[in-house]
Design a protein around this motif. Structure first.
Motif, PDB file in Angstrom:
ATOM      1  N   ASN A   3       0.913  -1.156   0.032  1.00  0.00           N
ATOM      2  CA  ASN A   3       0.006  -0.116   0.142  1.00  0.00           C
ATOM      3  C   ASN A   3       1.037   1.453  -0.050  1.00  0.00           C
ATOM      4  OD1 ASN A   3      -2.573  -1.239   0.037  1.00  0.00           O
ATOM      5  ND2 ASN A   3      -2.530  -1.755   2.215  1.00  0.00           N
ATOM      6  N   SER A   4       1.954   1.304  -0.097  1.00  0.00           N
ATOM      7  CA  SER A   4       3.214   2.346  -0.149  1.00  0.00           C
ATOM      8  C   SER A   4       3.001   3.172  -1.394  1.00  0.00           C
ATOM      9  CB  SER A   4       4.477   1.807   0.021  1.00  0.00           C
ATOM     10  OG  SER A   4       4.964   1.126  -0.881  1.00  0.00           O
ATOM     11  N   GLY A   5       3.447   4.241  -1.403  1.00  0.00           N
ATOM     12  CA  GLY A   5       3.512   4.885  -2.630  1.00  0.00           C
ATOM     13  C   GLY A   5       2.155   5.769  -2.869  1.00  0.00           C
ATOM     14  N   LYS A   6       2.184   6.752  -3.480  1.00  0.00           N
ATOM     15  CA  LYS A   6       1.128   7.746  -3.848  1.00  0.00           C
ATOM     16  C   LYS A   6      -0.023   7.172  -4.866  1.00  0.00           C
ATOM     17  CE  LYS A   6       0.089  12.400  -5.273  1.00  0.00           C
ATOM     18  NZ  LYS A   6       0.752  13.782  -5.566  1.00  0.00           N
ATOM     19  N   PHE A   7      -1.289   7.180  -4.549  1.00  0.00           N
ATOM     20  CA  PHE A   7      -2.242   6.481  -5.334  1.00  0.00           C
ATOM     21  C   PHE A   7      -2.350   7.399  -6.593  1.00  0.00           C
ATOM     22  CE2 PHE A   7      -6.628   6.709  -6.862  1.00  0.00           C
ATOM     23  CZ  PHE A   7      -6.640   5.367  -7.229  1.00  0.00           C
ATOM     24  N   LYS A   8      -2.443   6.782  -7.857  1.00  0.00           N
ATOM     25  CA  LYS A   8      -2.749   7.471  -9.217  1.00  0.00           C
ATOM     26  C   LYS A   8      -3.900   7.285  -9.755  1.00  0.00           C
ATOM     27  CE  LYS A   8       2.156   7.881 -10.485  1.00  0.00           C
ATOM     28  NZ  LYS A   8       3.280   7.359 -11.423  1.00  0.00           N
TER      29      LYS A   8
END
Length: 368
Positions: A3-8
């Motif tokens: 779930n890491s990182g920015k949602f696009k």
């Protein structure tokens, strides 16, 4: 899955009429696009209605009821609200018999603008009123008709810091013309005839503008005849003078002094078309025909385009084309969804029978 990182957001291919047709619209790099992914509505082949005209006619229904708020108004409203935001407006205002108010309220909510709606008392369908209210628009009823309401909002927009978003706003017409682009893109040509309801006359103005622009850009090689239809009790353009107290079940075109009157006459003249009147009984007959034979549910005003088409056919308007080897294409704009005015639908059908909860009771009634 991490779930890491920015949602696009997904890279959707369709993002609304401004994104698709920006080449033909008055926008800049500074225009904040307020969109609900309006437009891209279906052009449905009406097999049964086509058969009434003859084997060399094909009738297509531009079903604008599948826009986000259920009417064609969304095409113009995405432009009007986007430009209002660009110009720094904090509030917008409109007069409405329903569809404009629903659209203005929804796009204002999306664009974080205050929306003020002025309606004629008792002349707005319940479905449309519900939309404006649920989107938190400030809805005010006035004692008078649509023309009185429009006069009030014009005066307010001239003297207070609110932007008018009725179809006299030129950006509304710019957005609405994209329906003509879509029709031509789908057909790979322009239709021979285009039928549509006429109320405030912004739509016939916009379609004709769109067709002319596509012709100028050489996207099409011909132009259609524009065939507009008003309700008989609300037909100022047909009669040649304003109607003080317009009357019709088709509330969306219940307008006695259209704001785009002059432009509508221009579209009629330039396209060698016409603007006629149809009765409420003809509108209701077409309304039922669409639902029962084509499976398309529209608000009563939408059916004016079909009522007018069928009236012209009965009067022999198309006779001179019927022995022609050429295939003629007719497009009919259906301006709004049937759920906009559920009262008319309920009144036009029988109340469902009540029987015991037993299979044999249902089978008997259903005649299975």
């Amino acid at each position: 899955m991490s779930n890491s990182g920015k949602f696009k957001l997904p890279n959707k291919s369709y993002k609304g009429v401004i994104d698709r047709y920006k080449k033909y619209l008055p926008i800049t790099k500074c225009t904040p696009i307020i969109s609900l992914q309006e437009g891209d509505t279906p052009l449905i082949y009406a097999e049964k209605i086509s058969s009434f005209l003859g084997k060399n006619f094909k009738v297509f229904l531009k079903y604008e009821g599948l826009n986000p708020t259920g009417s064609f108004k969304d095409r113009g409203m995405t432009m009007a609200i986007s430009k209002a935001k660009e110009e720094g407006a904090k509030a917008v205002i409109c007069a409405s018999t329903g569809n404009t108010s629903a659209s203005a309220a929804a796009f204002s909510a999306k664009g974080n603008l205050k929306c003020i709606v002025v309606i004629p008392k008792g002349a707005i369908a319940l479905g449309k009123l519900a939309q404006a209210l649920i989107h938190k628009a400030v809805v005010i009823a006035v004692k008078g008709n649509f023309d009185d309401a429009l006069s009030v909002v014009r005066e307010i927009s001239d003297n207070y810091p609110v932007k008018l978003v009725n179809s006299i706003n030129p950006y509304r017409i710019e957005g609405q013309k994209t329906a003509a682009f879509e029709i031509c893109d789908y057909l790979k040509r322009a239709p021979d005839f285009h039928c549509l309801p006429v109320g405030n006359a912004g739509n016939i103005t916009a379609y004709w503008k769109g067709y002319k622009e596509y012709y100028a850009y050489k996207k099409i090689s011909s132009l259609p005849q524009m065939l507009g239809f008003q309700a008989k009790g609300s037909a100022p353009i047909v009669k040649g003078y304003p109607i003080a107290k317009p009357k019709t079940i088709a509330t969306a075109i219940k307008i006695g002094n259209p704001a785009s009157w002059k432009q509508a006459l221009g579209a009629k003249k330039e396209s060698k078309g016409l603007i006629n009147a149809v009765s409420d009984s003809q509108i209701l007959a077409a309304y039922k025909l669409l639902t029962e034979r084509e499976g398309v549910f529209v608000e009563p005003a939408s059916a004016a385009s079909i009522a007018g088409l069928l009236a012209l056919n009965r009067d022999g308007f198309f006779n001179k084309f019927k022995n022609n080897k050429k295939e003629f294409i007719i497009t009919c704009t259906l301006t709004g969804h049937g759920l906009k005015d559920p009262q008319i639908a309920i009144k036009s059908v029988k109340t469902p029978p009540l029987v015991s909860a037993k299979a044999e009771a249902v089978v008997k009634i259903a005649k299975i």
